[in-house]
Scaffold this active site. Structure first.
Site, mmCIF file in Angstrom:
data_model
loop_
_atom_site.group_PDB
_atom_site.id
_atom_site.type_symbol
_atom_site.label_atom_id
_atom_site.label_comp_id
_atom_site.label_asym_id
_atom_site.label_seq_id
_atom_site.Cartn_x
_atom_site.Cartn_y
_atom_site.Cartn_z
ATOM 1 C CG ASP A 164 -2.025 0.944 1.238
ATOM 2 O OD1 ASP A 164 -1.852 2.047 0.704
ATOM 3 O OD2 ASP A 164 -3.099 0.606 1.768
ATOM 4 N NE ARG A 205 -4.879 2.928 0.604
ATOM 5 C CZ ARG A 205 -5.901 2.275 1.144
ATOM 6 N NH1 ARG A 205 -7.125 2.713 0.959
ATOM 7 N NH2 ARG A 205 -5.702 1.201 1.861
#
Length: 417
Positions: free
Chosen positions: A328, A330
Protein backbone atom coordinates in the site's frame (compact mmCIF):
# COMPACT_ATOMS: atom_id res chain seq x y z
CA UNK A 1 19.58 29.13 -41.38
CA UNK A 2 19.04 29.09 -37.64
CA UNK A 3 22.16 28.00 -35.77
CA UNK A 4 22.22 25.29 -33.13
CA UNK A 5 23.42 27.92 -30.68
CA UNK A 6 20.35 30.12 -31.23
CA UNK A 7 18.05 27.12 -30.79
CA UNK A 8 19.61 26.10 -27.48
CA UNK A 9 17.33 26.65 -24.49
CA UNK A 10 19.12 27.75 -21.35
CA UNK A 11 18.03 25.74 -18.33
CA UNK A 12 18.54 27.31 -14.95
CA UNK A 13 17.17 26.82 -11.46
CA UNK A 14 17.74 30.38 -10.32
CA UNK A 15 16.44 33.78 -11.39
CA UNK A 16 18.72 35.76 -13.65
CA UNK A 17 21.39 37.99 -12.18
CA UNK A 18 19.98 41.21 -10.80
CA UNK A 19 16.45 39.81 -10.56
CA UNK A 20 14.40 40.62 -7.50
CA UNK A 21 14.10 37.84 -4.97
CA UNK A 22 10.75 36.03 -5.01
CA UNK A 23 8.20 36.82 -2.31
CA UNK A 24 8.99 34.59 0.71
CA UNK A 25 6.44 32.10 1.99
CA UNK A 26 6.21 32.02 5.79
CA UNK A 27 4.24 28.81 6.18
CA UNK A 28 1.81 28.87 9.09
CA UNK A 29 1.81 32.65 9.52
CA UNK A 30 -1.32 34.00 11.16
CA UNK A 31 -2.42 36.22 8.28
CA UNK A 32 -2.10 35.82 4.50
CA UNK A 33 -0.10 39.03 4.02
CA UNK A 34 2.64 37.69 6.29
CA UNK A 35 2.34 34.15 4.94
CA UNK A 36 2.74 35.34 1.34
CA UNK A 37 1.13 34.03 -1.86
CA UNK A 38 1.95 30.77 -3.59
CA UNK A 39 3.18 31.74 -7.06
CA UNK A 40 3.59 28.65 -9.26
CA UNK A 41 2.76 30.26 -12.59
CA UNK A 42 5.15 30.51 -15.54
CA UNK A 43 4.10 33.86 -17.02
CA UNK A 44 6.93 35.55 -15.10
CA UNK A 45 9.47 32.92 -13.97
CA UNK A 46 11.33 35.40 -11.77
CA UNK A 47 8.25 35.78 -9.56
CA UNK A 48 7.93 32.06 -8.87
CA UNK A 49 8.44 31.17 -5.21
CA UNK A 50 7.66 27.45 -5.32
CA UNK A 51 8.80 24.30 -7.09
CA UNK A 52 6.44 22.76 -9.64
CA UNK A 53 3.32 24.27 -11.15
CA UNK A 54 -0.46 24.27 -10.94
CA UNK A 55 -2.92 21.52 -11.92
CA UNK A 56 -0.89 18.54 -10.74
CA UNK A 57 -0.68 15.85 -13.41
CA UNK A 58 -2.86 17.98 -15.72
CA UNK A 59 0.11 20.32 -16.18
CA UNK A 60 1.24 17.90 -18.89
CA UNK A 61 -1.98 18.52 -20.83
CA UNK A 62 -1.39 22.24 -20.47
CA UNK A 63 2.06 21.74 -21.97
CA UNK A 64 0.51 19.82 -24.88
CA UNK A 65 -2.00 22.63 -25.42
CA UNK A 66 0.85 25.13 -25.55
CA UNK A 67 2.90 22.93 -27.88
CA UNK A 68 -0.12 22.51 -30.16
CA UNK A 69 -0.53 26.31 -30.26
CA UNK A 70 -4.01 25.96 -28.74
CA UNK A 71 -3.10 27.84 -25.55
CA UNK A 72 -1.17 31.05 -25.19
CA UNK A 73 1.49 30.34 -22.53
CA UNK A 74 1.09 33.94 -21.32
CA UNK A 75 -2.65 33.57 -20.70
CA UNK A 76 -3.74 34.83 -17.28
CA UNK A 77 -7.16 33.66 -16.08
CA UNK A 78 -9.95 36.16 -15.46
CA UNK A 79 -11.10 35.28 -11.91
CA UNK A 80 -14.24 37.43 -12.01
CA UNK A 81 -17.13 35.67 -10.24
CA UNK A 82 -15.02 32.60 -9.42
CA UNK A 83 -15.01 33.23 -5.65
CA UNK A 84 -16.14 30.38 -3.34
CA UNK A 85 -19.89 29.93 -2.98
CA UNK A 86 -19.39 29.38 0.76
CA UNK A 87 -17.07 31.11 3.19
CA UNK A 88 -14.80 28.61 4.95
CA UNK A 89 -12.35 29.74 7.61
CA UNK A 90 -9.95 31.03 8.48
CA UNK A 91 -9.71 28.53 11.33
CA UNK A 92 -7.01 28.24 14.03
CA UNK A 93 -5.55 25.22 12.22
CA UNK A 94 -4.63 27.46 9.28
CA UNK A 95 -2.12 29.23 11.51
CA UNK A 96 -0.37 26.05 12.64
CA UNK A 97 2.52 25.00 10.40
CA UNK A 98 2.27 21.45 11.75
CA UNK A 99 -1.48 20.99 11.24
CA UNK A 100 -1.56 21.67 7.49
CA UNK A 101 1.47 20.79 5.34
CA UNK A 102 -0.05 19.55 2.05
CA UNK A 103 -2.70 22.19 1.24
CA UNK A 104 -2.55 25.97 0.90
CA UNK A 105 -5.29 26.98 3.37
CA UNK A 106 -5.63 30.34 1.60
CA UNK A 107 -5.85 28.67 -1.82
CA UNK A 108 -9.57 29.38 -2.36
CA UNK A 109 -9.42 33.10 -1.63
CA UNK A 110 -6.27 34.31 -3.37
CA UNK A 111 -8.22 36.87 -5.43
CA UNK A 112 -9.35 38.45 -2.16
CA UNK A 113 -6.46 38.17 0.29
CA UNK A 114 -3.70 38.83 -2.27
CA UNK A 115 -5.37 41.71 -4.12
CA UNK A 116 -2.37 43.96 -3.54
CA UNK A 117 -0.02 41.55 -5.29
CA UNK A 118 -2.47 40.92 -8.14
CA UNK A 119 -2.75 44.67 -8.70
CA UNK A 120 1.05 44.78 -9.09
CA UNK A 121 0.93 42.18 -11.86
CA UNK A 122 1.71 39.01 -9.95
CA UNK A 123 0.05 35.97 -11.55
CA UNK A 124 -1.41 34.24 -8.49
CA UNK A 125 -3.92 31.45 -9.03
CA UNK A 126 -6.29 29.52 -6.78
CA UNK A 127 -5.40 26.00 -5.70
CA UNK A 128 -8.87 25.42 -4.22
CA UNK A 129 -12.31 26.02 -5.74
CA UNK A 130 -15.58 25.84 -3.79
CA UNK A 131 -18.95 25.53 -5.55
CA UNK A 132 -22.53 24.24 -5.25
CA UNK A 133 -23.78 21.14 -7.02
CA UNK A 134 -26.21 18.24 -7.07
CA UNK A 135 -25.30 14.56 -7.04
CA UNK A 136 -27.56 11.79 -8.32
CA UNK A 137 -26.89 8.13 -7.48
CA UNK A 138 -29.14 5.10 -7.98
CA UNK A 139 -28.27 3.89 -4.48
CA UNK A 140 -29.77 7.05 -2.98
CA UNK A 141 -32.96 6.63 -4.99
CA UNK A 142 -33.07 3.01 -3.79
CA UNK A 143 -32.69 4.20 -0.18
CA UNK A 144 -35.65 6.56 -0.68
CA UNK A 145 -37.81 3.79 -2.17
CA UNK A 146 -36.85 1.47 0.70
CA UNK A 147 -37.81 4.13 3.25
CA UNK A 148 -34.32 4.52 4.71
CA UNK A 149 -34.17 8.14 3.52
CA UNK A 150 -36.92 10.74 3.21
CA UNK A 151 -37.26 13.61 0.77
CA UNK A 152 -36.89 16.89 2.68
CA UNK A 153 -36.74 19.29 -0.27
CA UNK A 154 -33.56 20.94 1.00
CA UNK A 155 -30.79 18.36 1.14
CA UNK A 156 -32.57 15.48 -0.58
CA UNK A 157 -34.94 16.62 -3.29
CA UNK A 158 -37.79 15.01 -5.16
CA UNK A 159 -36.29 12.63 -7.71
CA UNK A 160 -33.46 11.64 -5.38
CA UNK A 161 -30.81 14.20 -6.23
CA UNK A 162 -28.80 15.65 -3.35
CA UNK A 163 -27.65 19.22 -2.79
CA UNK A 164 -24.00 19.52 -1.82
CA UNK A 165 -21.23 22.02 -1.44
CA UNK A 166 -18.06 20.70 -3.01
CA UNK A 167 -14.44 21.77 -3.14
CA UNK A 168 -11.61 20.73 -5.44
CA UNK A 169 -8.16 20.92 -3.88
CA UNK A 170 -4.73 20.80 -5.51
CA UNK A 171 -1.81 19.54 -3.40
CA UNK A 172 0.61 22.18 -2.13
CA UNK A 173 3.40 20.63 -0.07
CA UNK A 174 5.38 22.47 2.58
CA UNK A 175 8.46 20.28 2.31
CA UNK A 176 9.84 20.69 5.86
CA UNK A 177 6.42 19.72 7.29
CA UNK A 178 5.91 16.81 4.90
CA UNK A 179 9.35 15.45 5.82
CA UNK A 180 8.48 15.58 9.52
CA UNK A 181 5.21 13.71 8.89
CA UNK A 182 7.11 10.88 7.20
CA UNK A 183 9.95 10.78 9.72
CA UNK A 184 12.73 11.68 7.29
CA UNK A 185 14.95 14.70 6.81
CA UNK A 186 13.98 17.39 4.37
CA UNK A 187 17.13 16.73 2.34
CA UNK A 188 16.23 13.03 2.08
CA UNK A 189 12.73 13.92 0.91
CA UNK A 190 13.98 16.43 -1.65
CA UNK A 191 16.63 14.09 -3.04
CA UNK A 192 14.25 11.14 -3.28
CA UNK A 193 11.51 13.19 -4.96
CA UNK A 194 14.09 14.44 -7.45
CA UNK A 195 15.47 11.00 -8.19
CA UNK A 196 12.17 9.12 -8.33
CA UNK A 197 10.67 11.61 -10.81
CA UNK A 198 13.63 11.09 -13.13
CA UNK A 199 15.08 14.50 -12.31
CA UNK A 200 11.88 16.25 -13.38
CA UNK A 201 12.22 18.97 -10.75
CA UNK A 202 15.90 19.96 -10.36
CA UNK A 203 14.93 22.83 -8.02
CA UNK A 204 14.23 20.21 -5.36
CA UNK A 205 17.99 19.83 -4.96
CA UNK A 206 19.24 23.19 -6.24
CA UNK A 207 16.86 25.62 -4.55
CA UNK A 208 17.00 25.08 -0.82
CA UNK A 209 15.46 28.53 -0.43
CA UNK A 210 12.15 27.28 -1.88
CA UNK A 211 10.19 25.35 0.76
CA UNK A 212 6.97 24.72 -1.16
CA UNK A 213 6.38 22.11 -3.89
CA UNK A 214 3.32 21.55 -6.08
CA UNK A 215 3.67 17.84 -6.91
CA UNK A 216 2.42 16.39 -10.24
CA UNK A 217 -0.24 14.21 -8.60
CA UNK A 218 -4.01 14.17 -8.29
CA UNK A 219 -5.65 16.13 -5.53
CA UNK A 220 -8.90 15.59 -3.66
CA UNK A 221 -12.56 16.55 -3.81
CA UNK A 222 -14.72 17.41 -0.81
CA UNK A 223 -18.51 16.89 -0.72
CA UNK A 224 -20.39 18.58 2.13
CA UNK A 225 -23.99 17.76 3.05
CA UNK A 226 -25.66 20.51 5.06
CA UNK A 227 -24.18 23.78 6.29
CA UNK A 228 -20.39 23.83 5.60
CA UNK A 229 -19.74 26.37 8.36
CA UNK A 230 -20.96 23.88 10.97
CA UNK A 231 -18.10 21.48 10.20
CA UNK A 232 -15.97 23.45 12.64
CA UNK A 233 -18.51 23.23 15.47
CA UNK A 234 -17.71 20.16 17.62
CA UNK A 235 -21.20 20.28 19.12
CA UNK A 236 -22.79 19.65 15.70
CA UNK A 237 -22.85 15.91 14.85
CA UNK A 238 -20.52 15.19 11.93
CA UNK A 239 -20.74 12.06 9.80
CA UNK A 240 -17.69 11.64 7.58
CA UNK A 241 -15.89 9.26 5.26
CA UNK A 242 -12.42 9.62 3.77
CA UNK A 243 -12.44 7.59 0.54
CA UNK A 244 -9.54 6.68 -1.71
CA UNK A 245 -10.29 6.47 -5.43
CA UNK A 246 -11.25 3.15 -7.01
CA UNK A 247 -12.30 3.84 -10.59
CA UNK A 248 -13.36 0.27 -11.36
CA UNK A 249 -15.80 0.11 -8.47
CA UNK A 250 -16.69 3.76 -7.82
CA UNK A 251 -17.55 4.49 -11.46
CA UNK A 252 -18.06 1.16 -13.21
CA UNK A 253 -19.41 -0.98 -10.38
CA UNK A 254 -16.79 -3.73 -10.30
CA UNK A 255 -17.70 -6.23 -7.58
CA UNK A 256 -14.19 -7.33 -6.65
CA UNK A 257 -14.03 -4.80 -3.79
CA UNK A 258 -16.31 -2.88 -1.45
CA UNK A 259 -15.35 0.61 -2.60
CA UNK A 260 -18.55 1.81 -4.28
CA UNK A 261 -20.90 0.05 -1.82
CA UNK A 262 -19.06 1.63 1.11
CA UNK A 263 -18.99 5.03 -0.59
CA UNK A 264 -22.72 4.89 -1.35
CA UNK A 265 -23.45 3.74 2.21
CA UNK A 266 -21.40 6.65 3.56
CA UNK A 267 -23.28 9.15 1.39
CA UNK A 268 -26.56 7.75 2.69
CA UNK A 269 -25.31 8.15 6.26
CA UNK A 270 -24.13 11.71 5.50
CA UNK A 271 -27.54 12.66 4.11
CA UNK A 272 -29.32 11.19 7.12
CA UNK A 273 -26.97 12.96 9.51
CA UNK A 274 -27.46 16.32 7.76
CA UNK A 275 -31.24 15.89 7.77
CA UNK A 276 -31.08 15.36 11.53
CA UNK A 277 -29.36 18.71 12.06
CA UNK A 278 -25.76 17.62 11.63
CA UNK A 279 -23.32 17.79 8.74
CA UNK A 280 -22.08 15.13 6.33
CA UNK A 281 -18.66 15.01 4.69
CA UNK A 282 -17.08 12.87 1.98
CA UNK A 283 -13.42 13.45 1.11
CA UNK A 284 -12.42 11.74 -2.14
CA UNK A 285 -8.68 11.32 -2.70
CA UNK A 286 -7.09 10.50 -6.07
CA UNK A 287 -5.09 7.48 -4.88
CA UNK A 288 -6.09 4.80 -7.37
CA UNK A 289 -5.26 1.21 -6.44
CA UNK A 290 -3.93 2.07 -2.97
CA UNK A 291 -1.78 4.68 -4.80
CA UNK A 292 -0.09 1.90 -6.76
CA UNK A 293 -1.93 2.93 -9.92
CA UNK A 294 -4.48 1.19 -12.09
CA UNK A 295 -2.03 -0.73 -14.28
CA UNK A 296 -0.41 -2.30 -11.22
CA UNK A 297 -3.85 -2.96 -9.77
CA UNK A 298 -4.99 -4.92 -12.85
CA UNK A 299 -1.70 -6.85 -13.01
CA UNK A 300 -2.28 -7.91 -9.40
CA UNK A 301 -5.85 -8.96 -10.25
CA UNK A 302 -4.48 -11.30 -12.92
CA UNK A 303 -1.75 -12.66 -10.67
CA UNK A 304 -4.21 -13.39 -7.86
CA UNK A 305 -6.80 -15.12 -9.99
CA UNK A 306 -4.32 -17.23 -11.99
CA UNK A 307 -2.34 -18.58 -9.07
CA UNK A 308 -2.73 -22.18 -8.01
CA UNK A 309 -5.77 -22.50 -5.78
CA UNK A 310 -7.37 -19.36 -7.18
CA UNK A 311 -7.82 -16.00 -5.49
CA UNK A 312 -7.32 -16.40 -1.74
CA UNK A 313 -7.08 -13.98 1.14
CA UNK A 314 -3.84 -15.66 2.25
CA UNK A 315 -2.11 -14.53 -0.96
CA UNK A 316 -3.95 -11.24 -1.38
CA UNK A 317 -1.13 -8.98 -0.24
CA UNK A 318 1.65 -11.38 -1.21
CA UNK A 319 0.73 -11.07 -4.88
CA UNK A 320 0.53 -7.28 -4.53
CA UNK A 321 4.03 -7.14 -3.07
CA UNK A 322 5.39 -9.41 -5.80
CA UNK A 323 4.21 -6.98 -8.46
CA UNK A 324 4.47 -3.61 -6.71
CA UNK A 325 7.09 -4.26 -4.02
CA UNK A 326 4.80 -2.88 -1.33
CA UNK A 327 1.25 -3.57 -0.11
CA UNK A 328 0.00 0.00 0.00
CA UNK A 329 1.43 3.41 -0.92
CA UNK A 330 -1.48 5.58 0.20
CA UNK A 331 0.07 6.35 3.57
CA UNK A 332 -2.42 8.47 5.49
CA UNK A 333 0.05 10.91 7.04
CA UNK A 334 -1.11 13.83 4.88
CA UNK A 335 -4.81 12.92 4.78
CA UNK A 336 -5.94 14.83 7.94
CA UNK A 337 -4.83 18.16 6.46
CA UNK A 338 -8.12 18.59 4.61
CA UNK A 339 -10.01 18.03 7.87
CA UNK A 340 -7.92 20.75 9.51
CA UNK A 341 -8.60 23.05 6.54
CA UNK A 342 -12.32 22.59 7.18
CA UNK A 343 -11.83 23.46 10.86
CA UNK A 344 -12.85 20.01 12.07
CA UNK A 345 -11.93 19.02 15.63
CA UNK A 346 -14.36 16.12 16.08
CA UNK A 347 -15.92 13.45 13.87
CA UNK A 348 -18.90 11.94 15.62
CA UNK A 349 -19.45 9.10 13.15
CA UNK A 350 -16.55 7.95 10.97
CA UNK A 351 -17.85 5.70 8.20
CA UNK A 352 -14.70 3.62 7.91
CA UNK A 353 -13.20 0.41 9.23
CA UNK A 354 -9.66 1.44 8.25
CA UNK A 355 -7.24 1.57 11.16
CA UNK A 356 -4.74 3.48 9.00
CA UNK A 357 -7.22 6.32 8.47
CA UNK A 358 -8.54 6.29 12.03
CA UNK A 359 -5.04 6.33 13.53
CA UNK A 360 -3.92 9.21 11.29
CA UNK A 361 -6.98 11.29 12.18
CA UNK A 362 -6.68 10.74 15.93
CA UNK A 363 -2.91 11.20 15.87
CA UNK A 364 -3.51 14.64 14.36
CA UNK A 365 -5.66 15.71 17.29
CA UNK A 366 -9.13 15.13 15.83
CA UNK A 367 -11.46 13.19 18.10
CA UNK A 368 -13.46 10.30 16.66
CA UNK A 369 -16.61 8.90 18.24
CA UNK A 370 -18.35 5.96 16.59
CA UNK A 371 -16.85 4.04 13.67
CA UNK A 372 -19.44 2.77 11.21
CA UNK A 373 -18.74 -0.50 9.38
CA UNK A 374 -20.14 -1.47 6.01
CA UNK A 375 -23.28 -3.61 6.43
CA UNK A 376 -22.60 -7.25 5.62
CA UNK A 377 -25.34 -7.32 3.00
CA UNK A 378 -23.51 -4.66 0.97
CA UNK A 379 -20.32 -6.70 0.62
CA UNK A 380 -20.18 -8.31 -2.87
CA UNK A 381 -19.46 -12.06 -2.85
CA UNK A 382 -16.25 -11.57 -4.81
CA UNK A 383 -15.07 -8.96 -2.29
CA UNK A 384 -15.05 -11.33 0.69
CA UNK A 385 -11.46 -12.20 -0.15
CA UNK A 386 -10.47 -8.56 0.22
CA UNK A 387 -12.32 -8.17 3.52
CA UNK A 388 -10.78 -11.30 5.06
CA UNK A 389 -7.29 -10.39 3.85
CA UNK A 390 -7.48 -6.84 5.22
CA UNK A 391 -8.93 -7.99 8.52
CA UNK A 392 -6.16 -10.58 8.92
CA UNK A 393 -3.56 -7.93 8.08
CA UNK A 394 -4.97 -5.50 10.64
CA UNK A 395 -6.38 -3.03 8.12
CA UNK A 396 -9.89 -3.22 9.48
CA UNK A 397 -11.32 -3.06 12.96
CA UNK A 398 -14.99 -4.05 13.16
CA UNK A 399 -17.29 -1.76 15.16
CA UNK A 400 -14.49 0.64 16.10
CA UNK A 401 -12.92 -1.74 18.61
CA UNK A 402 -9.37 -2.97 18.71
CA UNK A 403 -9.60 -6.58 17.46
CA UNK A 404 -8.99 -9.12 20.18
CA UNK A 405 -6.83 -12.20 19.69
CA UNK A 406 -9.80 -14.43 18.90
CA UNK A 407 -11.03 -12.09 16.16
CA UNK A 408 -7.59 -11.89 14.58
CA UNK A 409 -7.21 -15.65 14.77
CA UNK A 410 -10.59 -16.16 13.11
CA UNK A 411 -9.77 -13.66 10.38
CA UNK A 412 -6.44 -15.30 9.70
CA UNK A 413 -8.16 -18.67 9.67
CA UNK A 414 -10.62 -17.47 7.02
CA UNK A 415 -7.75 -15.99 5.06
CA UNK A 416 -6.01 -19.37 4.98
CA UNK A 417 -9.11 -21.29 3.97
Amino acid sequence: MESKRSKHIKLTSHPGSGAAKPIPINWGAADPATRGPVIATLTNPEQRNVIGTHSGSYAVYRALAVAAKALDPQHVPDLTNTAPTDSLGPYPQWKDAEKIVSIDPWGAVVADVFQTYLAKGYDIRPTIAVTKAHIDMPEIRDACEAGRLSIDGQILRTGGDVRVTKAAIEPVWYLPGVARRFGCTESELRRTLFEQTGGMFPELVTRGDLDVFLPPIGGQTVYIFGDPTKLAEPSVPLTARVHDECNGSDVFGSDICTCRPYLAHAIEECIRGAQQGGVGLIVYFRKEGRALGEVTKFLVYNARKRQEGGDTAAQYFARTECVAGVQDMRFQELMPDVLHWLGITKIHRLVSMSNMKYDAIVRNGIAVGERVKIPDELIPVDARVEMDAKMAAGYFTPDGRAPDSDELAKAKGRALE
